[in-house]
Write an enzyme that holds these catalytic residues in place. Structure first.
Site, PDB file in Angstrom:
ATOM      1  N   SER A 149       0.830  -1.200   0.000  1.00  0.00           N
ATOM      2  CA  SER A 149       0.000   0.000   0.000  1.00  0.00           C
ATOM      3  C   SER A 149       0.871   1.259   0.000  1.00  0.00           C
ATOM      4  O   SER A 149       1.681   1.444  -0.899  1.00  0.00           O
ATOM      5  CB  SER A 149      -0.960  -0.041   1.191  1.00  0.00           C
ATOM      6  OG  SER A 149      -2.003   0.897   1.039  1.00  0.00           O
ATOM      7  N   GLU A 243     -10.328  -3.917  -5.864  1.00  0.00           N
ATOM      8  CA  GLU A 243      -9.961  -2.903  -4.890  1.00  0.00           C
ATOM      9  C   GLU A 243      -9.876  -1.564  -5.602  1.00  0.00           C
ATOM     10  O   GLU A 243      -9.582  -1.498  -6.803  1.00  0.00           O
ATOM     11  CB  GLU A 243      -8.636  -3.233  -4.201  1.00  0.00           C
ATOM     12  CG  GLU A 243      -7.409  -3.296  -5.117  1.00  0.00           C
ATOM     13  CD  GLU A 243      -6.115  -3.384  -4.316  1.00  0.00           C
ATOM     14  OE1 GLU A 243      -5.893  -2.514  -3.463  1.00  0.00           O
ATOM     15  OE2 GLU A 243      -5.349  -4.335  -4.549  1.00  0.00           O
ATOM     16  N   HIS A 273      -7.637  -5.604  -0.305  1.00  0.00           N
ATOM     17  CA  HIS A 273      -6.422  -4.800  -0.451  1.00  0.00           C
ATOM     18  C   HIS A 273      -5.299  -5.423   0.379  1.00  0.00           C
ATOM     19  O   HIS A 273      -5.522  -5.891   1.490  1.00  0.00           O
ATOM     20  CB  HIS A 273      -6.741  -3.384   0.028  1.00  0.00           C
ATOM     21  CG  HIS A 273      -5.599  -2.441   0.059  1.00  0.00           C
ATOM     22  ND1 HIS A 273      -4.939  -2.014  -1.076  1.00  0.00           N
ATOM     23  CD2 HIS A 273      -4.999  -1.815   1.101  1.00  0.00           C
ATOM     24  CE1 HIS A 273      -3.996  -1.160  -0.742  1.00  0.00           C
ATOM     25  NE2 HIS A 273      -4.003  -1.026   0.581  1.00  0.00           N
TER      26      HIS A 273
END
Length: 300
Positions: A149, A243, A273
């Site tokens: 991320s 996502e 995610h």
């Protein structure tokens, strides 16, 4: 799709996405994720855990090593969390598992978080640790960067910053659902808004604003998707087809290839995610094993 993934999706949609509606609450998010991390088991006995205190005189933030007994290579890991939450404890299980599958020593970097420390503090911390490892004599050909991320975006930003300073680059990078575009302009921010089990689309611009603190969202070291990727080492990217940050991975993959960078993109449907970091999922464990093989192949 495993039954564990089905259950995880249901729990995330109910407890995480539902709770994330409304204005971003930094302290609430930190408290909740840190409370969950307290339940994680310690690293297995086969993994050596060595905390590293901050070294302000050297510009180094805290970090920790998670290592097999006789590591053959090094992984530098940057955790996710929107640049404002998560840390060493939340990602310790993933780093320990990756250390085992890659037969590596993993350095998990506890970079400074927004809003207390805004861009480019995280990039400065990442680059400072890379310089420190190089100064210690670690061969960059035996190192792979990794991150999930926001940490995936930071992985790329660190490499871009290192390239700009003429520093050696690692042998490769592993990215889990990397957040590469803080302008949040990817089409899947809208098209996957309902399918995404973790995020409400309006939350990401809020997190980006906390980190950017007025800097342009397309600044390459904040949004590496808009940077000059030429010369970066091979990328291994994993993301979910469902996502809202899917476009951050697909656009990165295409732009990297267009600029001469070797890139491999793996997509899985109906996964959350950063699912490779969720060790309760058999899909995650299989993926981390594949990542270990990639890391080993890049650092022989």
């Amino acid at each position: 799709m495993s039954i564990q993934a089905v259950i995880t999706n249901l729990v995330l949609r109910w407890q995480f996405k539902r709770a994330g509606r409304g204005p971003l609450n930094v302290q609430k998010a930190r408290s909740k994720i840190n409370h969950l991390a307290k339940r994680y088991p310690p690293p297995p006995k086969s993994i050596r855990h060595t905390p590293v205190a901050a070294q302000p005189d050297k510009g180094l933030c805290p970090a920790e090593w998670l290592s097999v007994a006789n590591p053959k290579r090094t992984v530098v890991y940057f955790h996710g969390g929107g640049y404002f939450f998560c840390g060493l404890e939340t990602h310790r299980p993933t780093c320990a598992y990756l250390a085992r599958t890659a037969e590596a020593q993993v350095l998990s970097v506890d970079y400074r978080l927004a809003p207390e420390n805004v861009f480019p503090a995280a990039v400065d911390d990442a680059l400072a640790w890379w310089k420190a490892l190089l100064a210690q004599g670690i061969d960059p050909k035996t190192v792979v960067f990794a991150g999930d991320s926001a940490g995936g975006g930071l992985t790329l930003a660190c490499m871009l910053a290192a390239k700009a300073e003429g520093l050696p680059l690692p042998a490769g990078a592993v990215l889990f659902s990397p957040w590469t575009d803080l302008s949040c302009s990817g089409e899947t921010m809208k098209t996957q808004a309902d399918a995404d089990v973790m995020f409400n689309p309006e939350s990401l611009p809020e997190a980006a604003a906390l980190y950017l603190a007025g800097q342009p969202a397309n600044t390459p070291l904040a949004s590496p998707l808009f940077g000059d990727l030429a010369g970066l080492p091979p990328l291994l990217i994993y993301a979910s087809e469902h996502e809202i940050l899917l476009s951050d991975s697909t656009r990165l993959h295409e732009r990297a290839k267009a600029q001469g960078v070797q890139s491999t993109l793996h997509l899985k449907p109906k996964m959350p995610h950063v699912w490779p970091t969720m060790l309760m999922l058999p899909e995650a464990r299989a993926t981390l094993k594949a990542c270990g093989e990639f890391i080993a192949a890049r650092t022989r």
